[in-house]
Design an enzyme around this catalytic site. Structure first.
Site, short mmCIF file in Angstrom:
data_model
loop_
_atom_site.label_atom_id
_atom_site.label_comp_id
_atom_site.label_asym_id
_atom_site.label_seq_id
_atom_site.Cartn_x
_atom_site.Cartn_y
_atom_site.Cartn_z
CG ASN A 39 -1.73 1.25 1.37
OD1 ASN A 39 -1.78 2.06 0.43
ND2 ASN A 39 -2.35 1.44 2.51
CD1 TRP A 40 4.00 1.23 -2.55
CD2 TRP A 40 3.87 2.09 -4.61
NE1 TRP A 40 4.87 0.53 -3.35
CE2 TRP A 40 4.82 1.05 -4.62
CE3 TRP A 40 3.62 2.78 -5.79
CZ2 TRP A 40 5.51 0.68 -5.77
CZ3 TRP A 40 4.31 2.42 -6.93
CH2 TRP A 40 5.25 1.38 -6.92
CB SER A 66 5.44 -1.38 11.97
OG SER A 66 5.01 -0.05 12.16
N GLY A 110 3.07 -0.92 4.31
CA GLY A 110 3.10 0.49 3.94
C GLY A 110 4.53 0.94 3.70
N GLY A 111 5.14 1.53 4.71
CA GLY A 111 6.48 2.14 4.59
C GLY A 111 7.51 1.23 3.92
P1 13P Z 1 3.15 0.66 7.70
O1 13P Z 1 3.69 -0.64 7.15
O2 13P Z 1 3.86 1.86 7.21
O3 13P Z 1 3.00 0.59 9.18
O4 13P Z 1 1.66 0.81 7.11
C1 13P Z 1 0.79 -0.26 7.21
C2 13P Z 1 -0.41 0.02 6.39
O5 13P Z 1 -1.14 0.95 6.67
C3 13P Z 1 -0.65 -0.82 5.21
O6 13P Z 1 -1.91 -0.60 4.70
#
Ligand code: 13P
Length: 248
Positions: free
Chosen positions: A8-9, A205, A226-227
């Protein structure tokens, strides 16, 4: 069950960065499906690059309406026109900043299913809810409200994303994630929500350092990242962790 590694960018990645990402990224395999959701204007440019790696593209959201005067929204028909495969629904950032409710998510999930787009329904508790021992109650409510009256055979994925672990660097421990995933699977059965057990992904995370220990849990069928999905090197390492587990 196959593992799903989904990026998820969010509102990140320039076109140049996205192009470079697809040059370097590890491919999907028979056992490990890799999906990416970029910002929508890039879909048509990135689709052929993703295809070379057997990676499917999806959307981060759709409108609950079919068409009409809804400035700034993206319709499900647009996803179909671009041959997209999946759509995130009810991400906690949309619940938080756009006040999306589970009842609204249900409308979006149904629209996706009617149009052969696989919804990834995101659920999860806030820190306050966890601290006041409401985690299971919240998950149950979100599942019931978001999936009631969805066809039992629906092709759908669930993502458990504890809100306090998103973008904070704080990951749920393996046992916290496992008990939440067990609870999700239990509620789906008890409430007869989906007859085909959906893959349940963990998000919050996920990083190269913790991906393997989370995904070795039988109830965790993949990761929503995400990150760590923004850098091809990190995301590839998460994909390789899933591939190594799939071999065992
Ligand atoms: P992070 O991996 O940056 O914590 O984000 C998770 C997320 O929201 C994926 O949809």
């Amino acid at each position: 069950m196959k593992k799903y590694i989904v990026a998820n960018w969010k509102m990140n990645q320039s076109l140049l960065e996205a192009n470079n990402f697809f040059k370097e990224i590890e491919s999907s395999s028979a056992d490990v499906k890799v999906w990416v959701s970029p910002q929508s204007p890039y879909w048509s440019i990135l689709l052929p690059l993703a295809k070379e790696k057997n990676i499917l593209l999806g959307s981060q959201n759709i409108s609950e309406h079919i068409s009409g005067a809804y400035t700034g929204e993206v319709s499900v028909q647009t996803l179909k026109d671009f041959n997209l495969s999946f759509c995130l629904v009810g991400h906690s950032e949309r619940r938080q900043y756009q006040q999306e409710s589970s009842a609204l998510c249900l409308k979006k999930i149904k629209l996706c299913l009617e149009n052969n787009i696989t919804p990834i329904y995101c659920i999860g508790e806030t820190l306050d809810e966890r601290k006041s021992n409401k985690t299971f109650e919240v998950l149950k409510r979100q599942l019931i409200e978001g999936l009631t009256s969805v066809s039992a055979e629906a092709n759908i994925l669930i993502a458990y994303e504890p809100v306090w672990a998103i973008g904070t660097g704080e990951t749920a421990t393996v046992s916290q994630a496992q008990e939440a995933h067990q609870q999700i699977k239990k509620v789906l059965k008890e409430e007869s929500l989906l007859s085909i057990e959906p893959p349940v992904l963990y998000g919050g995370s996920v990083k190269p350092e913790n991906a393997a220990e989370l995904m070795q849990v039988p109830e965790i069928n993949g990761a929503l990242v995400g990150g760590a999905s923004l850098k091809a090197r990190d995301f590839s390492s998460i994909i390789r962790a899933a591939k190594a587990l799939a071999k065992n």
